[in-house]
Scaffold this motif. Structure first.
Motif, PDB file in Angstrom:
ATOM      1  N   ALA A 261       0.838  -1.203   0.000  1.00 31.03           N
ATOM      2  CA  ALA A 261       0.000   0.000   0.000  1.00 31.03           C
ATOM      3  C   ALA A 261       0.871   1.250   0.000  1.00 31.03           C
ATOM      4  O   ALA A 261       1.940   1.284   0.624  1.00 31.03           O
ATOM      5  N   ALA A 262       0.397   2.265  -0.706  1.00 34.34           N
ATOM      6  CA  ALA A 262       1.118   3.535  -0.791  1.00 34.34           C
ATOM      7  C   ALA A 262       0.131   4.647  -1.093  1.00 34.34           C
ATOM      8  O   ALA A 262      -1.048   4.400  -1.376  1.00 34.34           O
ATOM      9  N   VAL A 263       0.633   5.863  -1.045  1.00 29.35           N
ATOM     10  CA  VAL A 263      -0.152   7.041  -1.418  1.00 29.35           C
ATOM     11  C   VAL A 263       0.696   7.859  -2.381  1.00 29.35           C
ATOM     12  O   VAL A 263       1.871   8.121  -2.112  1.00 29.35           O
TER      13      VAL A 263
ATOM     14  N   GLU B 152       1.256  11.442  -4.299  1.00 33.52           N
ATOM     15  CA  GLU B 152       0.904  12.861  -4.221  1.00 33.52           C
ATOM     16  C   GLU B 152       1.323  13.527  -5.520  1.00 33.52           C
ATOM     17  O   GLU B 152       2.482  13.440  -5.934  1.00 33.52           O
TER      18      GLU B 152
ATOM     19  N   GLU C 282      -3.810  13.773  -3.279  1.00 28.05           N
ATOM     20  CA  GLU C 282      -3.371  12.433  -2.901  1.00 28.05           C
ATOM     21  C   GLU C 282      -4.232  11.354  -3.543  1.00 28.05           C
ATOM     22  O   GLU C 282      -5.434  11.528  -3.702  1.00 28.05           O
ATOM     23  N   GLN C 283      -3.601  10.249  -3.907  1.00 25.33           N
ATOM     24  CA  GLN C 283      -4.277   9.115  -4.530  1.00 25.33           C
ATOM     25  C   GLN C 283      -3.753   7.832  -3.876  1.00 25.33           C
ATOM     26  O   GLN C 283      -2.563   7.541  -3.952  1.00 25.33           O
ATOM     27  N   PRO C 284      -4.646   7.052  -3.231  1.00 27.00           N
ATOM     28  CA  PRO C 284      -4.189   5.789  -2.650  1.00 27.00           C
ATOM     29  C   PRO C 284      -3.851   4.786  -3.750  1.00 27.00           C
ATOM     30  O   PRO C 284      -4.497   4.746  -4.790  1.00 27.00           O
ATOM     31  N   LEU C 285      -2.807   3.983  -3.495  1.00 28.25           N
ATOM     32  CA  LEU C 285      -2.366   2.976  -4.457  1.00 28.25           C
ATOM     33  C   LEU C 285      -2.197   1.642  -3.743  1.00 28.25           C
ATOM     34  O   LEU C 285      -1.807   1.601  -2.579  1.00 28.25           O
ATOM     35  N   LEU C 286      -2.451   0.565  -4.454  1.00 28.80           N
ATOM     36  CA  LEU C 286      -2.176  -0.764  -3.932  1.00 28.80           C
ATOM     37  C   LEU C 286      -1.410  -1.526  -5.015  1.00 28.80           C
ATOM     38  O   LEU C 286      -1.978  -2.015  -5.985  1.00 28.80           O
TER      39      LEU C 286
ATOM     40  N   ILE D 227       5.664   9.156  -4.139  1.00 29.85           N
ATOM     41  CA  ILE D 227       4.967   8.002  -3.584  1.00 29.85           C
ATOM     42  C   ILE D 227       5.469   7.788  -2.168  1.00 29.85           C
ATOM     43  O   ILE D 227       6.683   7.757  -1.924  1.00 29.85           O
ATOM     44  N   THR D 228       4.514   7.662  -1.230  1.00 26.16           N
ATOM     45  CA  THR D 228       4.846   7.476   0.178  1.00 26.16           C
ATOM     46  C   THR D 228       4.276   6.153   0.675  1.00 26.16           C
ATOM     47  O   THR D 228       3.121   5.827   0.410  1.00 26.16           O
TER      48      THR D 228
ATOM     49  N   SER E  26       9.294   7.979   1.556  1.00 30.79           N
ATOM     50  CA  SER E  26       8.804   8.766   0.418  1.00 30.79           C
ATOM     51  C   SER E  26       9.836   8.742  -0.694  1.00 30.79           C
ATOM     52  O   SER E  26      11.025   8.935  -0.458  1.00 30.79           O
TER      53      SER E  26
END
Length: 164
Positions: free
Chosen positions: A91-93, A95, A100-104, A138-139, A154
């Protein structure tokens, strides 16, 4: 004749000195490790590298605009070897321009490498809008790699980080 002998002796000495002090052909090393040069790693897929720990691992973030995805690779600290991990997903976010957009990122199985979900170094997420951006960050709240836990990691794209 004497001049020719002197010239041959000088050439022989210069060649011997070059052999012991210089850089000849037939080898494969990176001059970035020499004194006075910055230690540099190169992303194998042309992405951005993020250093974790003191050269423990590297994470490569590589957008694929044509495929509409962003790939993530887990690498050793020198970014030379792939490191397989047990995670089925990461999982990441992302920016981008303050949004912000969540990512998997899902593990990618490969018959060619023998990697499977749960034993992979390659992860991917379908994110067409992000993949087309020239700059983003990406964080990861937490990354566990071979028993080591890294928090608040990050990685800015395209510049990456060097663990500073």
């Amino acid at each position: 004749m004497r001049n020719i002998l002197r010239m041959l002796a000088l050439l022989g000495t210069a060649g011997t000195m070059h052999l012991f002090t210089g850089c000849g052909g037939g080898h494969d090393h990176d001059h970035d490790h020499e004194v006075g040069h910055e230690h540099v790693h190169h992303a194998p897929h042309g992405g951005a590298l993020g250093m974790l720990g003191d050269h423990a691992f590297q994470i490569e973030i590589a957008p694929d605009a044509d495929g509409g995805k962003v790939d993530l690779y887990v690498l050793d600290g020198e970014a030379e070897n792939f490191i397989r991990i047990a995670a089925p997903a990461i999982a990441a976010v992302a920016e981008v321009a303050g949004s912000e957009q969540p990512l998997l990122f899902q593990a990618v199985a490969s018959e060619a490498t023998g990697e499977t979900v749960g034993d992979s170094s390659h992860f991917s997420v379908l994110a067409p809008e992000l993949a087309m951006k020239s700059e983003f960050e990406i964080t990861f709240a937490e990354l566990e790699l071979l028993g080591q836990v890294f928090e608040s990691v990050s990685i800015p794209y395209p510049e990456g980080t060097h663990g500073d």
